[in-house]
Design a protein around this motif. Structure first.
Motif: not given
Length: 271
Positions: A62-86
Motif C-alpha cells: 500500500s501507499t506509504m507516508i515517508a519522511y514524516n509526510g514529505a513524500l507519499t508513494a509506493k515502492t517496490t523491492a528494486d526501489d521503483q517509486l510511484q509518487v503521489f505527493e511530495e
C-alpha cells in the motif's frame, strides 16, 4: 465508529517493539483487517525503502507516508517509486544548510534523503548506527556537488551529532535566512529537517481526500508528538502506552505499550 476503511500506523515505538520487531499478534490483526477490506498505510520519518521490508512482513502493498509526510508513494523491492505527493525542501536551502554545517560543525553527520536514496559524505559511526536501525546502507558521495546539480528533490535532511552540537545547529536554523524549513529533534542526537508545513497529518489529509474518504473513516496509531496531529485528525486516534502523557491525552484511546499486542487488541474491536 463503523468499521475503518483506512488504518495508519507510525513505525518506531508503535508498530515495532523495542527490539525492532513486529509482534506476530500485530501481523495477525493487520491481516485480518486487510482481508475485510481495510487499507493499511505506514507513516514514518523513514524512506519508502526503509518501510518496504516491514510492509512485506505485514503482507501489505500500500501507499506509504515517508519522511514524516514529505513524500507519499509506493515502492517496490528494486526501489521503483510511484509518487503521489511530495513536499521537498527548496534546493537553495539544502545547499545553504549543508554548507553551514560542514563548515561550522564538521563533526556532525549530514544525511540527505531523496526519494529512496540516502546520501552521506562518509561512512562513520553515526551513519553505521543509523544503517543498523533501518536495515540498509547509505550511498557515499560528495554532498555539495550533488546538491548543486539538483537533479532530484530533497525530501529530508538529517543531522546526527552530540546533543550540544545538535542544539547549536537547531538554534542557528531558527534564523530568518532559513525560512522555508522546519527543524525538530527526534532524539537528543538527531535533528530532522523538512520543508515548512510538512507533517504526517497534512499528508494523511491529502491521502484521505484522494481516496474519497473522510477522516472519520480512518484509525491511526502513534507514540510521539509528531503523531499527535495525525491522531487528532482521524475518527479514532490511538496512543501507545509508551507515548508521553500529552500524546495520550490528545488521543481517543490508549492501548498497551509497543512491546505488547495493543494494536491487535484495538483492531479486534472493528474487524
Amino acid at each position: 465508529m463503523t468499521q475503518p476503511k483506512l488504518i495508519l500506523s507510525d513505525i518506531d515505538g508503535t508498530l515495532l517493539t523495542d527490539e525492532a520487531t513486529i509482534l506476530p499478534a500485530t501481523i495477525t490483526g493487520v491481516q485480518a483487517a486487510v482481508q475485510q477490506g481495510a487499507t493499511m498505510v505506514l507513516a514514518s520519518a523513514r524512506s519508502p525503502k526503509g518501510m518496504w521490508g516491514l510492509a512485506q512482513q505485514l503482507g501489505i502493498d500500500s501507499t506509504m507516508i515517508a519522511y514524516n509526510g514529505a513524500l507519499t508513494a509506493k515502492t517496490t523491492a528494486d526501489d521503483q517509486l510511484q509518487v503521489f505527493e511530495e513536499r521537498p525542501i527548496k534546493p537553495t536551502l539544502t545547499q545553504q544548510i549543508q554548507a553551514l554545517i560542514a563548515e561550522q560543525w564538521p563533526q556532525a553527520s549530514i544525511n540527505i534523503y531523496s526519494n529512496n536514496q540516502w546520501l552521506v559524505s562518509q561512512l562513520g559511526a553515526w551513519e553505521q548506527q543509523e544503517a543498523a536501525g533501518i536495515g540498509y546502507q547509505p550511498q557515499v558521495t560528495a554532498l555539495a556537488p550533488w546538491l548543486a546539480q539538483a537533479k532530484a528533490p530533497v525530501h529530508k535532511m538529517l543531522v546526527m551529532a552530540d546533543p550540544s552540537v545538535i542544539t547549536a545547529i537547531d538554534q542557528h536554523l531558527q534564523a530568518p535566512a532559513f525560512n522555508g524549513i522546519d527543524a525538530y529533534r527526534s532524539k537528543d542526537t538527531y535533528l530532522e529537517i523538512v520543508a515548512t508545513g510538512v507533517s504526517k497529518a497534512v499528508a494523511l489529509e491529502t491521502l484521505i481526500a484522494d481516496d474519497q474518504l473522510s477522516s472519520a473513516d480512518a484509525i491511526a496509531f502513534g507514540d510521539n508528538f509528531n503523531d499527535l496531529a495525525m491522531l487528532e485528525l482521524v475518527g479514532v486516534g490511538v496512543a501507545m502506552g509508551n507515548a508521553p502523557k500529552a500524546v495520550q491525552q490528545g488521543a481517543d484511546l490508549v492501548t498497551t505499550d509497543n512491546n505488547h499486542n495493543g494494536i491487535q487488541q484495538v483492531l479486534n474491536r472493528y474487524f
